[in-house]
Motif scaffolding. Structure first.
Motif, PDB file in Angstrom:
ATOM      1  N   ILE A  87      40.158 -21.539  31.239  1.00 23.67           N
ATOM      2  CA  ILE A  87      40.300 -21.907  29.959  1.00 23.67           C
ATOM      3  C   ILE A  87      41.723 -22.881  29.775  1.00 23.67           C
ATOM      4  O   ILE A  87      42.323 -22.674  30.513  1.00 23.67           O
ATOM      5  CB  ILE A  87      40.341 -20.486  28.915  1.00 23.67           C
ATOM      6  N   ILE A  88      41.613 -23.998  28.874  1.00 18.54           N
ATOM      7  CA  ILE A  88      42.551 -24.942  28.926  1.00 18.54           C
ATOM      8  C   ILE A  88      43.381 -24.898  27.663  1.00 18.54           C
ATOM      9  O   ILE A  88      42.702 -24.653  26.575  1.00 18.54           O
ATOM     10  CB  ILE A  88      41.917 -26.498  29.056  1.00 18.54           C
ATOM     11  N   ASN A  89      44.608 -24.812  27.609  1.00 19.49           N
ATOM     12  CA  ASN A  89      45.224 -24.764  26.341  1.00 19.49           C
ATOM     13  C   ASN A  89      45.967 -25.993  26.171  1.00 19.49           C
ATOM     14  O   ASN A  89      46.744 -26.644  26.916  1.00 19.49           O
ATOM     15  CB  ASN A  89      46.399 -23.565  26.540  1.00 19.49           C
ATOM     16  N   VAL A  90      45.400 -26.667  25.068  1.00 25.15           N
ATOM     17  CA  VAL A  90      45.763 -28.131  24.592  1.00 25.15           C
ATOM     18  C   VAL A  90      47.063 -28.111  23.917  1.00 25.15           C
ATOM     19  O   VAL A  90      47.420 -29.018  23.447  1.00 25.15           O
ATOM     20  CB  VAL A  90      44.767 -28.641  23.984  1.00 25.15           C
ATOM     21  N   VAL A  91      47.787 -26.841  23.636  1.00 26.35           N
ATOM     22  CA  VAL A  91      49.012 -26.731  22.673  1.00 26.35           C
ATOM     23  C   VAL A  91      49.015 -27.511  21.616  1.00 26.35           C
ATOM     24  O   VAL A  91      48.299 -27.215  20.547  1.00 26.35           O
ATOM     25  CB  VAL A  91      50.235 -26.868  23.970  1.00 26.35           C
ATOM     26  N   ASP A  92      49.967 -28.398  21.501  1.00 26.66           N
ATOM     27  CA  ASP A  92      50.087 -29.277  20.146  1.00 26.66           C
ATOM     28  C   ASP A  92      49.607 -30.670  20.170  1.00 26.66           C
ATOM     29  O   ASP A  92      49.851 -31.413  19.729  1.00 26.66           O
ATOM     30  CB  ASP A  92      51.619 -29.235  20.095  1.00 26.66           C
ATOM     31  N   VAL A  93      48.258 -31.014  21.105  1.00 25.05           N
ATOM     32  CA  VAL A  93      47.946 -32.007  21.106  1.00 25.05           C
ATOM     33  C   VAL A  93      47.066 -32.469  19.834  1.00 25.05           C
ATOM     34  O   VAL A  93      47.272 -33.714  19.440  1.00 25.05           O
ATOM     35  CB  VAL A  93      46.689 -32.086  22.156  1.00 25.05           C
ATOM     36  N   PHE A  94      46.736 -31.467  18.943  1.00 28.39           N
ATOM     37  CA  PHE A  94      46.193 -31.612  17.768  1.00 28.39           C
ATOM     38  C   PHE A  94      46.477 -30.294  16.924  1.00 28.39           C
ATOM     39  O   PHE A  94      46.124 -29.103  17.436  1.00 28.39           O
ATOM     40  CB  PHE A  94      44.600 -31.887  17.627  1.00 28.39           C
ATOM     41  N   HIS A  95      47.020 -30.427  15.669  1.00 28.59           N
ATOM     42  CA  HIS A  95      47.353 -29.429  14.952  1.00 28.59           C
ATOM     43  C   HIS A  95      46.395 -28.882  13.978  1.00 28.59           C
ATOM     44  O   HIS A  95      46.661 -28.120  13.297  1.00 28.59           O
ATOM     45  CB  HIS A  95      48.774 -29.656  14.282  1.00 28.59           C
ATOM     46  N   SER A  96      45.277 -29.468  13.998  1.00 29.68           N
ATOM     47  CA  SER A  96      44.257 -29.543  12.884  1.00 29.68           C
ATOM     48  C   SER A  96      43.047 -29.853  13.265  1.00 29.68           C
ATOM     49  O   SER A  96      42.969 -30.847  14.010  1.00 29.68           O
ATOM     50  CB  SER A  96      44.773 -29.814  11.514  1.00 29.68           C
ATOM     51  N   PRO A  97      41.983 -29.380  12.599  1.00 29.81           N
ATOM     52  CA  PRO A  97      40.439 -29.958  12.934  1.00 29.81           C
ATOM     53  C   PRO A  97      40.554 -31.230  12.350  1.00 29.81           C
ATOM     54  O   PRO A  97      39.760 -32.116  12.861  1.00 29.81           O
ATOM     55  CB  PRO A  97      39.692 -29.087  12.102  1.00 29.81           C
ATOM     56  N   LEU A  98      41.377 -31.776  11.385  1.00 33.00           N
ATOM     57  CA  LEU A  98      41.491 -32.895  10.922  1.00 33.00           C
ATOM     58  C   LEU A  98      41.791 -33.984  11.956  1.00 33.00           C
ATOM     59  O   LEU A  98      41.217 -35.014  12.143  1.00 33.00           O
ATOM     60  CB  LEU A  98      42.537 -33.126   9.828  1.00 33.00           C
ATOM     61  N   LEU A  99      42.841 -33.682  12.961  1.00 32.69           N
ATOM     62  CA  LEU A  99      43.410 -34.617  14.000  1.00 32.69           C
ATOM     63  C   LEU A  99      42.266 -34.750  14.915  1.00 32.69           C
ATOM     64  O   LEU A  99      42.277 -35.319  16.042  1.00 32.69           O
ATOM     65  CB  LEU A  99      44.474 -34.257  14.228  1.00 32.69           C
ATOM     66  N   ILE A 100      41.145 -33.688  15.160  1.00 29.95           N
ATOM     67  CA  ILE A 100      40.025 -33.840  16.017  1.00 29.95           C
ATOM     68  C   ILE A 100      39.238 -34.922  15.524  1.00 29.95           C
ATOM     69  O   ILE A 100      38.566 -35.570  16.081  1.00 29.95           O
ATOM     70  CB  ILE A 100      39.321 -32.415  16.249  1.00 29.95           C
ATOM     71  N   ALA A 101      38.687 -34.710  14.329  1.00 32.58           N
ATOM     72  CA  ALA A 101      37.857 -35.621  13.683  1.00 32.58           C
ATOM     73  C   ALA A 101      38.277 -37.157  13.436  1.00 32.58           C
ATOM     74  O   ALA A 101      37.750 -37.847  13.716  1.00 32.58           O
ATOM     75  CB  ALA A 101      37.409 -35.131  12.238  1.00 32.58           C
ATOM     76  N   LYS A 102      39.631 -37.014  13.309  1.00 29.50           N
ATOM     77  CA  LYS A 102      40.439 -38.433  13.172  1.00 29.50           C
ATOM     78  C   LYS A 102      41.828 -38.491  14.043  1.00 29.50           C
ATOM     79  O   LYS A 102      42.690 -38.536  13.618  1.00 29.50           O
ATOM     80  CB  LYS A 102      40.646 -38.552  11.680  1.00 29.50           C
ATOM     81  N   PRO A 103      41.554 -38.532  15.463  1.00 25.50           N
ATOM     82  CA  PRO A 103      42.388 -38.404  16.326  1.00 25.50           C
ATOM     83  C   PRO A 103      43.638 -39.559  16.154  1.00 25.50           C
ATOM     84  O   PRO A 103      44.866 -39.560  16.317  1.00 25.50           O
ATOM     85  CB  PRO A 103      41.946 -38.497  17.682  1.00 25.50           C
ATOM     86  N   ASP A 104      43.264 -40.919  15.663  1.00 26.50           N
ATOM     87  CA  ASP A 104      43.959 -41.945  15.521  1.00 26.50           C
ATOM     88  C   ASP A 104      44.943 -41.692  14.332  1.00 26.50           C
ATOM     89  O   ASP A 104      45.743 -42.705  13.762  1.00 26.50           O
ATOM     90  CB  ASP A 104      43.208 -43.145  15.616  1.00 26.50           C
ATOM     91  N   TRP A 105      44.434 -40.942  13.263  1.00 23.25           N
ATOM     92  CA  TRP A 105      45.221 -40.796  12.172  1.00 23.25           C
ATOM     93  C   TRP A 105      46.706 -40.324  12.424  1.00 23.25           C
ATOM     94  O   TRP A 105      47.654 -40.430  11.728  1.00 23.25           O
ATOM     95  CB  TRP A 105      44.701 -39.913  11.037  1.00 23.25           C
ATOM     96  N   GLY A 106      46.936 -39.323  13.401  1.00 26.14           N
ATOM     97  CA  GLY A 106      48.266 -39.235  13.921  1.00 26.14           C
ATOM     98  C   GLY A 106      49.110 -38.083  13.054  1.00 26.14           C
ATOM     99  O   GLY A 106      48.525 -37.794  11.934  1.00 26.14           O
ATOM    100  N   THR A 107      50.248 -37.908  13.710  1.00 27.76           N
ATOM    101  CA  THR A 107      51.058 -36.935  12.762  1.00 27.76           C
ATOM    102  C   THR A 107      52.589 -37.277  13.119  1.00 27.76           C
ATOM    103  O   THR A 107      52.973 -37.871  14.377  1.00 27.76           O
ATOM    104  CB  THR A 107      51.021 -35.407  13.375  1.00 27.76           C
ATOM    105  N   GLN A 108      53.332 -37.025  12.067  1.00 26.46           N
ATOM    106  CA  GLN A 108      54.754 -37.260  12.160  1.00 26.46           C
ATOM    107  C   GLN A 108      55.643 -36.432  13.240  1.00 26.46           C
ATOM    108  O   GLN A 108      56.443 -36.694  13.659  1.00 26.46           O
ATOM    109  CB  GLN A 108      55.467 -36.902  10.895  1.00 26.46           C
ATOM    110  N   TRP A 109      54.905 -35.221  13.540  1.00 28.12           N
ATOM    111  CA  TRP A 109      55.634 -34.345  14.527  1.00 28.12           C
ATOM    112  C   TRP A 109      55.582 -34.951  15.732  1.00 28.12           C
ATOM    113  O   TRP A 109      56.439 -34.326  16.685  1.00 28.12           O
ATOM    114  CB  TRP A 109      54.839 -33.079  14.261  1.00 28.12           C
ATOM    115  N   ASP A 110      54.866 -36.175  16.077  1.00 27.81           N
ATOM    116  CA  ASP A 110      54.902 -36.567  17.448  1.00 27.81           C
ATOM    117  C   ASP A 110      56.109 -37.414  17.700  1.00 27.81           C
ATOM    118  O   ASP A 110      56.453 -38.430  16.894  1.00 27.81           O
ATOM    119  CB  ASP A 110      53.383 -37.533  17.718  1.00 27.81           C
TER     120      ASP A 110
END
Length: 309
Positions: free
Chosen positions: A219-242
């Protein structure tokens, strides 16, 4: 109607051949409306429309803090430590979940720090500055350690360059307190004969994801690569936390594509509890598919997971 739910402590147990994997709840965090933390540059109507499409709240954003523990022979390996005392209203439940799963702080032998944000290292020290896990050795990637401890951390590639600066004193205090017990590793190193680390920069420079491997199960833990299903659907929308906004997008897309192509079972620190599932695609858009639970007591990693709350 208020749809918020109080997150109580709990855990799930995932037997994996000679390993026992546990996902422990530390509670959750909430930040109000999604923007500008998520999708900072995207028109609000587009964001609300996508939230509606994903059946996510259009008015507030909450996310769990999921913490992994691995029991291997004589080792109890904790991955990150949650918020600790910094958010006692909604989070800081890790020690309760640890106890419910049959462990004590004293029994933890090793703590792997995936990155040094507060919700991942906040549980290392108590409010009085005492070490919470007195018998543990600690591990952090060399790039992550150097980013926070060598010179002044650079947040200029973030969408909120000032946002990361308040974390610096907390990180330095925490890492200094465990300095004699802290070992740095190179991203890509294989740890404890069961954890393959992998570089995943963007969220922080030394942010890692990792695979827990035992025989033919993983099992792979992706930790904080995405914080919400929103950033899975729209990965290029990004987050200020990065810390590096564009690098975060690049890493997110790469991890999503790899997980989709390989049909990888993944875990996440912040996807809806317990954060275990798969990445699919619908009309060329990535989609989060939670792991199906056919029976709450069927304990086969290849089929279902045993849930305890």
């Amino acid at each position: 109607m208020n749809h918020k739910l109080k997150r109580e402590h709990g855990f799930i147990h995932i037997p994996c051949h000679e390993l026992d994997i546990f996902i422990l709840s530390d509670g959750y965090f909430g930040v109000g409306y999604h923007q500008p933390i998520l999708a900072p540059d995207i028109p609000q109507n587009m964001v609300k429309n996508e939230l509606r499409n994903l059946y996510l709240s259009e008015s507030y954003y909450e996310a769990p803090i999921n913490v992994m523990l691995i029991k291997k022979a004589g080792r109890i390996i904790l991955i990150d430590t949650g918020e600790g005392f910094y958010d006692e209203e909604n989070a800081g439940q890790l020690l309760h979940s640890l106890s419910a799963a049959g462990f004590t702080p004293e029994s933890v032998t090793d703590i792997l720090i995936t990155h040094a944000h507060r919700d991942h290292i906040g549980g290392i020290l108590s409010k009085n500055g005492e070490i919470v896990f007195p018998n543990a050795q600690y591990y952090i990637s060399r790039p992550e350690f150097e980013f926070w401890m060598a010179g002044e951390p650079d947040f200029q590639k973030s969408k909120n360059p000032e946002g990361g600066k308040p974390s610096i004193p907390l990180v330095r205090k925490t890492l200094s307190a465990i300095g004699s017990r802290l070992t740095t590793f190179e991203t890509g190193d294989f740890l404890f004969s069961c954890i393959q680390t992998q570089t995943a920069p963007g969220h922080t420079p030394g942010h890692i994801i990792y695979s827990v491997i035992n025989g033919d199960l993983s099992i792979i833990n992706v930790v904080d690569v995405f914080h919400s299903p929103l950033l899975i659907a729209k990965p290029d929308w990004g987050t200020q936390w990065d810390t590096d906004f564009e690098a975060g997008i690049e890493t997110r897309k790469k991890v999503l594509e790899n997980c989709y192509q390989n049909r990888t079972l993944i875990c996440s620190a912040h996807l809806p509890w317990p954060g275990i599932g798969y990445i699919s695609k619908v009309n060329d858009q990535f989609q989060w598919i939670p792991k199906v639970y056919n029976h709450p007591f069927l304990i086969n990693l290849a089929t279902d997971l045993e849930i305890v709350t």
